[in-house]
Write an enzyme that holds these catalytic residues in place. Structure first.
Site, PDB file in Angstrom:
ATOM      1  N   HIS A  80       0.818  -1.214   0.000  1.00  0.00           N
ATOM      2  CA  HIS A  80       0.000   0.000   0.000  1.00  0.00           C
ATOM      3  C   HIS A  80       0.857   1.272   0.000  1.00  0.00           C
ATOM      4  O   HIS A  80       0.344   2.370  -0.250  1.00  0.00           O
ATOM      5  CB  HIS A  80      -0.920  -0.005   1.229  1.00  0.00           C
ATOM      6  CG  HIS A  80      -2.222   0.687   1.011  1.00  0.00           C
ATOM      7  ND1 HIS A  80      -2.441   1.572  -0.033  1.00  0.00           N
ATOM      8  CD2 HIS A  80      -3.399   0.643   1.692  1.00  0.00           C
ATOM      9  CE1 HIS A  80      -3.670   2.031   0.024  1.00  0.00           C
ATOM     10  NE2 HIS A  80      -4.284   1.484   1.064  1.00  0.00           N
TER      11      HIS A  80
ATOM     12  N   ASP B 258      -2.245   2.273  -4.521  1.00  0.00           N
ATOM     13  CA  ASP B 258      -3.471   2.710  -3.848  1.00  0.00           C
ATOM     14  C   ASP B 258      -4.554   1.645  -3.998  1.00  0.00           C
ATOM     15  O   ASP B 258      -4.520   0.809  -4.904  1.00  0.00           O
ATOM     16  CB  ASP B 258      -3.970   4.029  -4.434  1.00  0.00           C
ATOM     17  CG  ASP B 258      -3.012   5.180  -4.163  1.00  0.00           C
ATOM     18  OD1 ASP B 258      -2.309   5.123  -3.134  1.00  0.00           O
ATOM     19  OD2 ASP B 258      -2.976   6.118  -4.981  1.00  0.00           O
TER      20      ASP B 258
END
Length: 422
Positions: free
Chosen positions: A393, A397
Site C-alpha cells: 500500500h 493505492d
C-alpha cells in the site's frame, strides 16, 4: 594424482552454501561431470560435478556444513576408476548371496543406510527418500527412479506405496522389518519428537517473508471469477492445442496473459520501491510459485507481454519439472516484476498471499468449485474461483489494486479481451 573439488560460483551476491547431500562416498568411482554433492543456497539446490574421472577420496565437509565459494570440499584420485570398479564389483560376482539386503539389515544405523542404492542407477538415497522408504516399507531396488540420473525421489516412494496393495509378497517383504521399531514404540505409548535443521532455502524463505511483513504495508483485495468461458475454451481447443504445440493448455497461461493486461493498464502494480524512488518496468516478467522438495521457489517467466499461450505453458511446465528434479538455476529465479501463486492446486479456497520482495504485488489463485450465483436475475450454478491481490500500500493505492484485479477478472470471464487488447 588427487584433484580438488571446490565450491563453484553460486550466482550473483551468493557467497556460500550448505552441504545438502553427498551423492558419492569415499571409494566410489566417479566419471567426468558426474554429480558428487548437492549444495543448498539461498534460492536453489545445485549439484557439483567432478572435473575428472577417478575415485572419491576424502570428504572435507559434512552434511549441514556451511561452505564458502572456492572452499575445497572433497578430493578425487584421478585415473583410479579402472582399478576401483572391479574391486567394487568383485564381491557380488564371487558371492551373489549377500548382494543386496543383508548389508543394510546387518547395520541399521543412519550412517550405513546412506549407502543404500536405488534401482539400477546405483544412487545414494537422500535422507527424505530414505525416511519414506522405511516408513512405507518399500524396497528401493524395486522402484524406478524419476529423478536426475534415475535417482529415487520421495514422490516415487509414495507412488510405490500407494500401489503396494496390488503387489505380491516379495515387494512387501521388507515392510515388517522396517515397521518393527515404530510398532514397538506405539505399543509402549512412547511419544517422540524430532529436531531437523532448517534447510538454507527454508531459512531464506522464512526471512524474506517476514521481511515483507515488516517492511511493506500489506493489504489484500478479493474478487471472484466465473471460470465458465475459460473452461469451455480449454475443453474445445485442448486437443488441437496439444497436437500443435506439444503442451497442455492450462489455466496459468490465461491468468498470465490477463495479468499482463492489468499490469500494462496499472503500471504501479508492476513497479517496485527502491529507496525513495519508484522503479517502473516496461516489460512483464512473472514469477510463478512452484512447489519443490525443499520448499517454495519462484522461477520467472520472462517477457510474458511478448509470448503466446503455448510458450508460457511450456515455460511453466519446464520450471515445474526442473523444480521437482532440483535443477533450477539462480538465473531462473532472478528478477520478476509480479508473482502468481496458485494455491488452488492444493485445494485452497481463499488466502492472503505475501508479496515477493522487491515486487509490490502478488496474485493468488484458488480452487474452482460450483456455486450458486445470480446471472441476469436468475440463480444458476457456475464454476467459481476466488482470486486475491496482495499489494504494498506504500506504492499501490486501493483504487489501483481493485482496478487491476477487476481487469484480470474481466479478461478471464471474457477471454476475447486478451486477443483484442482490452
Amino acid at each position: 594424482m588427487a584433484s580438488e573439488i571446490k565450491v563453484p560460483a553460486l550466482g550473483e551476491s551468493v557467497t556460500e552454501g550448505t552441504i545438502g547431500e553427498w551423492l558419492k562416498k569415499p571409494g566410489d568411482a566417479v566419471a567426468v561431470d558426474e554429480p558428487i554433492v548437492s549444495l543448498e543456497t539461498d534460492k536453489v539446490a545445485i549439484e557439483v560435478p567432478s572435473p575428472v574421472a577417478g575415485v572419491i577420496g576424502e570428504l572435507k565437509a559434512q552434511v549441514g556444513d556451511t561452505v564458502e565459494v572456492g572452499a575445497i570440499i572433497a578430493t578425487v584420485e584421478e585415473g583410479a576408476t579402472a582399478a576401483a570398479a572391479p574391486t567394487a564389483e568383485a564381491a557380488p560376482a564371487e558371492s551373489p548371496a549377500p548382494s543386496a539386503s543383508p548389508a543394510p539389515a546387518a547395520s541399521p544405523s543412519p550412517d550405513k543406510n546412506e549407502g543404500t542404492v536405488a534401482s539400477d542407477a546405483s544412487q545414494t538415497l537422500s535422507p527424505a527418500v530414505r525416511r519414506a522408504v522405511l516408513e512405507h516399507g518399500i524396497d528401493p531396488s524395486a522402484v524406478k527412479g524419476s529423478g536426475r540420473d534415475g535417482r529415487l525421489t520421495k514422490e516415487d516412494v509414495i507412488a510405490a506405496a500407494k500401489a503396494k496393495g496390488d503387489e505380491t509378497a516379495p515387494a512387501a517383504a521388507p515392510a515388517p522389518a522396517a515397521s518393527a521399531a515404530p510398532a514397538a514404540a506405539a505399543s509402549t505409548g512412547e511419544r517422540k519428537t524430532e529436531r531437523v535443521k532448517m534447510t538454507r532455502l527454508r531459512q531464506t524463505i522464512a526471512r524474506r517473508l517476514k521481511s515483507a511483513q515488516d517492511t511493506a504495508a500489506l493489504l489484500t483485495t478479493f474478487n471472484d471469477v466465473d471460470m465458465t468461458a475459460v473452461m469451455e475454451a480449454r475443453s474445445k481447443y485442448k486437443d488441437l492445442f496439444a497436437k500443435k504445440h506439444d503442451i497442455k493448455l492450462g489455466f496459468m497461461g490465461f491468468f498470465a496473459k490477463a495479468a499482463h493486461l492489468a499490469l500494462k493498464d496499472v503500471p504501479s502494480v508492476n513497479a517496485q520501491i527502491d529507496g525513495d524512488e519508484i522503479v517502473y518496468h516496461d516489460f512483464v516478467d512473472i514469477s510463478v510459485a512452484v512447489s519443490a522438495p525443499n520448499g517454495l521457489v519462484v522461477p520467472v517467466v520472462r517477457n510474458v507481454d511478448q509470448k503466446g499461450f503455448a510458450q508460457i505453458e511450456k515455460d511453466i511446465a519446464d520450471f515445474g519439472k526442473r523444480a521437482k528434479d532440483g535443477t533450477l538455476t539462480m538465473d531462473d529465479m532472478a528478477g520478476g516484476t509480479f508473482t502468481i501463486s496458485n494455491g488452488g492446486v492444493f485445494g485452497s479456497l481463499m488466502s492472503t498471499p505475501i508479496i515477493n520482495p522487491p515486487q509490490s504485488a502478488v496474485l493468488g489463485l484458488h480452487r474452482i468449485e460450483d456455486r450458486a450465483v445470480v446471472v441476469d436475475g436468475q440463480i444458476v450454478i457456475r464454476p467459481m474461483m476466488y482470486i486475491a491481490l496482495s499489494y504494498d500500500h506504500r506504492l499501490i493505492d486501493g483504487r489501483e489494486a481493485v482496478t487491476a484485479l477487476k481487469i484480470i477478472k474481466d479478461a478471464i470471464e471474457d477471454p476475447t479481451r486478451m486477443l483484442i487488447d482490452l
